[in-house]
Design a protein around this motif. Structure first.
Motif, PDB file in Angstrom:
ATOM      1  N   SER A  30       0.899  -1.278   0.032  1.00 39.82           N
ATOM      2  CA  SER A  30      -0.111  -0.139   0.185  1.00 39.82           C
ATOM      3  C   SER A  30       0.872   1.209  -0.204  1.00 39.82           C
ATOM      4  CB  SER A  30      -1.030   0.082   1.068  1.00 39.82           C
ATOM      5  OG  SER A  30      -0.183  -0.260   2.577  1.00 39.82           O
ATOM      6  N   SER A  31       2.065   1.155   0.192  1.00 39.33           N
ATOM      7  CA  SER A  31       2.909   2.323   0.253  1.00 39.33           C
ATOM      8  C   SER A  31       3.588   2.592  -0.970  1.00 39.33           C
ATOM      9  CB  SER A  31       4.127   2.114   0.982  1.00 39.33           C
ATOM     10  OG  SER A  31       3.806   2.126   2.486  1.00 39.33           O
ATOM     11  N   TYR A  32       3.132   1.886  -2.012  1.00 44.89           N
ATOM     12  CA  TYR A  32       4.090   1.844  -3.532  1.00 44.89           C
ATOM     13  C   TYR A  32       2.838   2.186  -4.452  1.00 44.89           C
ATOM     14  CZ  TYR A  32       8.703   0.065  -2.070  1.00 44.89           C
ATOM     15  OH  TYR A  32       9.600   0.037  -1.268  1.00 44.89           O
ATOM     16  N   ALA A  33       2.844   3.288  -5.493  1.00 44.96           N
ATOM     17  CA  ALA A  33       2.063   3.301  -6.577  1.00 44.96           C
ATOM     18  C   ALA A  33       2.533   1.762  -7.304  1.00 44.96           C
ATOM     19  CB  ALA A  33       2.608   4.585  -7.328  1.00 44.96           C
ATOM     20  N   MET A  34       1.420   1.811  -8.333  1.00 43.82           N
ATOM     21  CA  MET A  34       1.693   0.588  -9.021  1.00 43.82           C
ATOM     22  C   MET A  34       1.503   0.906 -10.486  1.00 43.82           C
ATOM     23  SD  MET A  34       2.634  -1.815  -7.186  1.00 43.82           S
ATOM     24  CE  MET A  34       2.545  -3.314  -8.298  1.00 43.82           C
ATOM     25  N   ALA A  35       2.247   0.291 -11.486  1.00 46.10           N
ATOM     26  CA  ALA A  35       1.852   0.330 -12.818  1.00 46.10           C
ATOM     27  C   ALA A  35       2.006  -0.904 -13.771  1.00 46.10           C
ATOM     28  CB  ALA A  35       2.928   1.345 -13.312  1.00 46.10           C
ATOM     29  N   TRP A  36       1.592  -0.934 -15.045  1.00 39.40           N
ATOM     30  CA  TRP A  36       1.779  -1.858 -15.753  1.00 39.40           C
ATOM     31  C   TRP A  36       2.591  -1.107 -16.952  1.00 39.40           C
ATOM     32  CZ3 TRP A  36       0.792  -7.000 -15.476  1.00 39.40           C
ATOM     33  CH2 TRP A  36      -0.188  -7.518 -14.438  1.00 39.40           C
ATOM     34  N   ARG A  45      10.389  -0.892 -23.761  1.00 40.21           N
ATOM     35  CA  ARG A  45       9.121  -0.956 -23.083  1.00 40.21           C
ATOM     36  C   ARG A  45       8.177   0.281 -22.932  1.00 40.21           C
ATOM     37  NH1 ARG A  45      10.990  -3.023 -17.077  1.00 40.21           N
ATOM     38  NH2 ARG A  45      11.209  -4.981 -18.407  1.00 40.21           N
ATOM     39  N   GLU A  46       6.869   0.169 -22.732  1.00 41.93           N
ATOM     40  CA  GLU A  46       6.022   1.167 -23.069  1.00 41.93           C
ATOM     41  C   GLU A  46       5.204   1.219 -21.649  1.00 41.93           C
ATOM     42  OE1 GLU A  46       2.429   2.379 -26.139  1.00 41.93           O
ATOM     43  OE2 GLU A  46       2.760   0.473 -25.612  1.00 41.93           O
ATOM     44  N   PHE A  47       4.951   2.232 -21.263  1.00 41.50           N
ATOM     45  CA  PHE A  47       4.069   2.654 -19.805  1.00 41.50           C
ATOM     46  C   PHE A  47       2.482   2.330 -20.616  1.00 41.50           C
ATOM     47  CE2 PHE A  47       2.042   4.506 -16.551  1.00 41.50           C
ATOM     48  CZ  PHE A  47       0.867   5.086 -16.961  1.00 41.50           C
ATOM     49  N   VAL A  48       1.693   1.577 -19.756  1.00 46.90           N
ATOM     50  CA  VAL A  48       0.245   1.226 -20.103  1.00 46.90           C
ATOM     51  C   VAL A  48      -0.692   1.831 -19.263  1.00 46.90           C
ATOM     52  CG1 VAL A  48      -1.278  -0.335 -20.348  1.00 46.90           C
ATOM     53  CG2 VAL A  48       1.169  -0.813 -21.101  1.00 46.90           C
ATOM     54  N   ALA A  49      -0.331   1.637 -17.888  1.00 43.80           N
ATOM     55  CA  ALA A  49      -1.486   2.353 -16.717  1.00 43.80           C
ATOM     56  C   ALA A  49      -0.681   2.502 -15.667  1.00 43.80           C
ATOM     57  CB  ALA A  49      -2.591   1.390 -16.802  1.00 43.80           C
ATOM     58  N   GLN A  50      -1.374   3.238 -14.853  1.00 45.30           N
ATOM     59  CA  GLN A  50      -0.942   3.673 -13.189  1.00 45.30           C
ATOM     60  C   GLN A  50      -1.743   3.737 -12.273  1.00 45.30           C
ATOM     61  OE1 GLN A  50       0.456   7.185 -12.152  1.00 45.30           O
ATOM     62  NE2 GLN A  50       2.484   6.631 -11.406  1.00 45.30           N
ATOM     63  N   ILE A  51      -1.684   3.317 -11.142  1.00 46.01           N
ATOM     64  CA  ILE A  51      -2.687   3.554 -10.203  1.00 46.01           C
ATOM     65  C   ILE A  51      -2.105   4.083  -9.048  1.00 46.01           C
ATOM     66  CG2 ILE A  51      -2.686   1.302  -9.263  1.00 46.01           C
ATOM     67  CD1 ILE A  51      -5.647   1.477  -9.085  1.00 46.01           C
ATOM     68  N   SER A  52      -2.534   4.922  -8.075  1.00 47.32           N
ATOM     69  CA  SER A  52      -1.872   5.658  -6.871  1.00 47.32           C
ATOM     70  C   SER A  52      -2.064   4.470  -5.792  1.00 47.32           C
ATOM     71  CB  SER A  52      -2.572   6.803  -6.693  1.00 47.32           C
ATOM     72  OG  SER A  52      -3.882   6.446  -6.222  1.00 47.32           O
ATOM     73  N   ARG A  53      -1.463   4.856  -4.451  1.00 47.73           N
ATOM     74  CA  ARG A  53      -1.297   4.067  -3.784  1.00 47.73           C
ATOM     75  C   ARG A  53      -2.523   3.527  -3.216  1.00 47.73           C
ATOM     76  NH1 ARG A  53       2.616   7.182   0.365  1.00 47.73           N
ATOM     77  NH2 ARG A  53       1.490   8.827  -0.515  1.00 47.73           N
ATOM     78  N   SER A  54      -3.404   4.700  -2.978  1.00 46.80           N
ATOM     79  CA  SER A  54      -4.882   4.204  -2.405  1.00 46.80           C
ATOM     80  C   SER A  54      -5.882   3.734  -3.553  1.00 46.80           C
ATOM     81  CB  SER A  54      -5.322   5.358  -1.664  1.00 46.80           C
ATOM     82  OG  SER A  54      -5.541   6.496  -2.910  1.00 46.80           O
ATOM     83  N   GLY A  55      -5.371   3.872  -4.672  1.00 47.33           N
ATOM     84  CA  GLY A  55      -6.117   3.483  -5.747  1.00 47.33           C
ATOM     85  C   GLY A  55      -7.293   4.587  -6.300  1.00 47.33           C
ATOM     86  N   PHE A  68      -8.756  -0.389 -21.303  1.00 41.33           N
ATOM     87  CA  PHE A  68      -8.101  -1.023 -20.041  1.00 41.33           C
ATOM     88  C   PHE A  68      -8.578  -0.378 -18.745  1.00 41.33           C
ATOM     89  CE2 PHE A  68      -4.176  -2.625 -22.615  1.00 41.33           C
ATOM     90  CZ  PHE A  68      -4.723  -3.314 -23.436  1.00 41.33           C
ATOM     91  N   VAL A  69      -8.569  -1.151 -17.797  1.00 46.06           N
ATOM     92  CA  VAL A  69      -8.952  -0.621 -16.452  1.00 46.06           C
ATOM     93  C   VAL A  69      -7.792  -1.234 -15.549  1.00 46.06           C
ATOM     94  CG1 VAL A  69     -10.526  -0.444 -14.640  1.00 46.06           C
ATOM     95  CG2 VAL A  69     -11.268  -0.161 -17.206  1.00 46.06           C
ATOM     96  N   ILE A  70      -7.168  -0.168 -14.749  1.00 41.83           N
ATOM     97  CA  ILE A  70      -6.090  -0.860 -13.872  1.00 41.83           C
ATOM     98  C   ILE A  70      -6.980  -0.762 -12.310  1.00 41.83           C
ATOM     99  CG2 ILE A  70      -5.040   1.340 -13.369  1.00 41.83           C
ATOM    100  CD1 ILE A  70      -2.560   0.104 -12.914  1.00 41.83           C
ATOM    101  N   SER A  71      -6.688  -1.517 -11.477  1.00 40.87           N
ATOM    102  CA  SER A  71      -7.289  -1.584 -10.250  1.00 40.87           C
ATOM    103  C   SER A  71      -6.284  -2.437  -9.361  1.00 40.87           C
ATOM    104  CB  SER A  71      -8.562  -2.348 -10.020  1.00 40.87           C
ATOM    105  OG  SER A  71      -8.653  -3.721 -10.447  1.00 40.87           O
ATOM    106  N   ARG A  72      -6.503  -2.180  -7.922  1.00 44.64           N
ATOM    107  CA  ARG A  72      -5.623  -2.809  -6.812  1.00 44.64           C
ATOM    108  C   ARG A  72      -6.540  -3.110  -5.732  1.00 44.64           C
ATOM    109  NH1 ARG A  72      -1.035   1.159  -5.468  1.00 44.64           N
ATOM    110  NH2 ARG A  72      -0.596  -0.258  -3.964  1.00 44.64           N
TER     111      ARG A  72
END
Length: 123
Positions: A30-36, A45-55, A68-72
């Protein structure tokens, strides 16, 4: 052991859907932003999507917006990428990555990487 493990890749026809998952372990997820990110054959390598720590905040490369939809789920230490209306040009190895609060669209902003999962879209 700190690791990110992706799953859910495969072969799908154009117009189909896939759901990628990335399970994190060994760090405070939960302390990290996440990305694909993705890497097609012969390309960088190409950035696709990112989500903040809280989502609560997400961002996408223009080519996947609306598809596309990113979730956590911070309780399960997992980030997912729901991919719909897939196109042959989406074919690539997809990797999840974990970065600090300010992580954006650049590879060097991310500290942890998974091994990747292959997505192949046939025409």
């Amino acid at each position: 052991q700190v690791q990110l493990v992706e799953s859910g890749g495969g072969l799908v026809q154009a117009g189909g859907s896939l759901r990628l998952s990335c399970e994190a372990s060994g760090f405070i997820f939960s302390s990290y932003a996440m990305a694909w990110f993705r890497q097609a054959p012969g390309k960088g390598r190409e950035f696709v999507a990112q989500i903040s720590r809280s989502g609560d905040m997400t961002d996408y490369v223009d080519s996947v917006k609306g598809r596309f939809v990113i979730s956590r789920d911070n309780a399960k230490n997992m980030v997912t990428l729901q991919m719909s209306s897939l196109k042959p040009e989406d074919t690539a190895v997809y990797s999840c990555a974990a970065g600090g609060t300010g992580a954006g669209y650049k590879e060097y902003e991310y500290d942890l990487w998974g091994q990747g999962t292959q997505v192949t879209v046939s025409s």
